[in-house]
Write a protein that holds these residues in place. Structure first.
Motif, PDB file in Angstrom:
ATOM      1  N   VAL A 183       0.830  -1.202   0.000  1.00  0.00           N
ATOM      2  CA  VAL A 183       0.000   0.000   0.000  1.00  0.00           C
ATOM      3  C   VAL A 183       0.865   1.252   0.000  1.00  0.00           C
ATOM      4  O   VAL A 183       0.528   2.254  -0.642  1.00  0.00           O
ATOM      5  CB  VAL A 183      -1.001  -0.002   1.179  1.00  0.00           C
ATOM      6  N   GLN A 184       1.999   1.218   0.711  1.00  0.00           N
ATOM      7  CA  GLN A 184       2.907   2.365   0.675  1.00  0.00           C
ATOM      8  C   GLN A 184       3.478   2.559  -0.723  1.00  0.00           C
ATOM      9  O   GLN A 184       3.576   3.693  -1.215  1.00  0.00           O
ATOM     10  CB  GLN A 184       4.046   2.190   1.687  1.00  0.00           C
ATOM     11  N   SER A 185       3.823   1.457  -1.372  1.00  0.00           N
ATOM     12  CA  SER A 185       4.316   1.544  -2.749  1.00  0.00           C
ATOM     13  C   SER A 185       3.238   2.110  -3.671  1.00  0.00           C
ATOM     14  O   SER A 185       3.517   2.955  -4.529  1.00  0.00           O
ATOM     15  CB  SER A 185       4.747   0.164  -3.249  1.00  0.00           C
ATOM     16  N   ALA A 186       1.998   1.624  -3.486  1.00  0.00           N
ATOM     17  CA  ALA A 186       0.887   2.106  -4.305  1.00  0.00           C
ATOM     18  C   ALA A 186       0.654   3.597  -4.093  1.00  0.00           C
ATOM     19  O   ALA A 186       0.438   4.356  -5.050  1.00  0.00           O
ATOM     20  CB  ALA A 186      -0.373   1.314  -3.987  1.00  0.00           C
ATOM     21  N   ASN A 187       0.705   4.029  -2.844  1.00  0.00           N
ATOM     22  CA  ASN A 187       0.520   5.456  -2.553  1.00  0.00           C
ATOM     23  C   ASN A 187       1.616   6.294  -3.190  1.00  0.00           C
ATOM     24  O   ASN A 187       1.361   7.373  -3.749  1.00  0.00           O
ATOM     25  CB  ASN A 187       0.493   5.682  -1.038  1.00  0.00           C
ATOM     26  N   ALA A 188       2.856   5.811  -3.105  1.00  0.00           N
ATOM     27  CA  ALA A 188       3.985   6.542  -3.681  1.00  0.00           C
ATOM     28  C   ALA A 188       3.860   6.657  -5.203  1.00  0.00           C
ATOM     29  O   ALA A 188       4.314   7.636  -5.798  1.00  0.00           O
ATOM     30  CB  ALA A 188       5.297   5.870  -3.304  1.00  0.00           C
ATOM     31  N   LEU A 189       3.239   5.649  -5.815  1.00  0.00           N
ATOM     32  CA  LEU A 189       3.053   5.642  -7.266  1.00  0.00           C
ATOM     33  C   LEU A 189       1.814   6.417  -7.703  1.00  0.00           C
ATOM     34  O   LEU A 189       1.564   6.575  -8.905  1.00  0.00           O
ATOM     35  CB  LEU A 189       2.952   4.196  -7.768  1.00  0.00           C
ATOM     36  N   GLY A 190       1.014   6.879  -6.745  1.00  0.00           N
ATOM     37  CA  GLY A 190      -0.185   7.653  -7.061  1.00  0.00           C
ATOM     38  C   GLY A 190      -1.411   6.827  -7.376  1.00  0.00           C
ATOM     39  O   GLY A 190      -2.385   7.338  -7.937  1.00  0.00           O
ATOM     40  N   LEU A 191      -1.396   5.543  -6.992  1.00  0.00           N
ATOM     41  CA  LEU A 191      -2.564   4.689  -7.225  1.00  0.00           C
ATOM     42  C   LEU A 191      -3.661   5.009  -6.207  1.00  0.00           C
ATOM     43  O   LEU A 191      -3.374   5.438  -5.093  1.00  0.00           O
ATOM     44  CB  LEU A 191      -2.199   3.203  -7.077  1.00  0.00           C
ATOM     45  N   ARG A 192      -4.897   4.771  -6.611  1.00  0.00           N
ATOM     46  CA  ARG A 192      -5.987   4.798  -5.642  1.00  0.00           C
ATOM     47  C   ARG A 192      -5.914   3.500  -4.848  1.00  0.00           C
ATOM     48  O   ARG A 192      -5.614   2.433  -5.397  1.00  0.00           O
ATOM     49  CB  ARG A 192      -7.336   4.931  -6.363  1.00  0.00           C
ATOM     50  N   THR A 193      -6.189   3.555  -3.543  1.00  0.00           N
ATOM     51  CA  THR A 193      -6.057   2.372  -2.691  1.00  0.00           C
ATOM     52  C   THR A 193      -7.343   2.126  -1.910  1.00  0.00           C
ATOM     53  O   THR A 193      -7.969   3.061  -1.410  1.00  0.00           O
ATOM     54  CB  THR A 193      -4.877   2.512  -1.711  1.00  0.00           C
ATOM     55  N   LEU A 194      -7.714   0.851  -1.808  1.00  0.00           N
ATOM     56  CA  LEU A 194      -8.949   0.446  -1.127  1.00  0.00           C
ATOM     57  C   LEU A 194      -8.662  -0.774  -0.279  1.00  0.00           C
ATOM     58  O   LEU A 194      -7.999  -1.711  -0.724  1.00  0.00           O
ATOM     59  CB  LEU A 194     -10.028   0.118  -2.171  1.00  0.00           C
TER      60      LEU A 194
END
Length: 234
Positions: A183-194
């Protein structure tokens, strides 16, 4: 929209497969160090094989639930890429209809040779004296990633996250790394997270929904597919 989905023990618990935390469950009968580490296997391979034979039998008796089937439906009907990355070693995603599944912690239905690295479908019961079908060495073990070993497919997972639009975590406590860091990687990449989980694991997700996976996952899948249908009508 490209989606990467991480699933954990919570999605299989409703099919009757025990988690690490189940009181009186299979895991509670043995210290993790004895049955889920390379050192434990080296010290007592017979015990480790008996443990995973029992886990394999438990998984074979379980049936995919509504959450597994909903994710398979998403994979079939979604116009974008869907990758399921699972921490689970059962095959309920596949039996539920999913085809694009990456088992980062290995799989109970596979065996591997610690001498040559060959993998093959595991029999119902494995034993210390079983020879590798390729090199014939009696070095067979479950194709499971034990504590202290590197999870499988990490390069593929990181590559898929870089091209994804949405990261979804289902039924996982978010405490076991490296999966907990996705999730941290996803946030850093600008992905939406659920997050879809029995309880909120952290404040790292854009949105968290709490409840049983068999309720949350089908509802979310229908939302995604409905949005897709509406967008094609415009």
């Amino acid at each position: 929209m490209s989606i990467v989905i991480l699933t954990g023990a919570g999605i299989s618990a409703e099919s009757g497969i025990g988690t690490f935390r189940d009181a009186g469950g299979l895991w509670e009968q043995y210290p993790i160090e004895q049955v889920a580490t390379p050192e434990g296997f080296a010290a007592d391979p017979d015990l480790v094989h008996r443990f995973y034979n029992a886990r394999r039998a438990n998984a074979a008796q379980a049936e995919p639930n509504a959450a597994h089937r909903a994710l398979a439906k998403l994979e079939r009907q979604h116009t974008g890429d869907v990758l399921i990355v699972t921490q689970n070693v059962d095959d309920l995603h596949e039996r539920g209809g999913s085809q694009n599944v990456l088992h980062m912690h290995g799989a109970l239905n596979r065996a591997t040779c610690s001498a040559c690295g060959h993998t093959w479908p595991a029999p119902t019961e494995m034993h210390t004296t079983d020879p590798c079908p390729k090199c014939t060495a009696p070095s067979t073990r479950p194709d499971i990633v034990w504590f202290g070993e590197i999870p499988q497919g990490m390069n593929s997972i990181e590559s898929k996250l870089r091209t994804a639009d949405l990261f979804v975590s289902i039924g996982t406590s978010g405490t076991v790394y490296p999966a907990a860091g996705f999730v941290q990687s996803a946030n850093a990449l600008g992905l939406r997270t659920l997050e879809l989980n029995l309880e909120t694991s952290s404040g790292a997700f854009d949105e968290s929904r709490t409840g049983p996976a068999t309720q949350l996952v089908p509802t979310w899948v229908e939302e995604v597919l409905s949005q897709q249908r509406n967008s094609t009508k415009r």
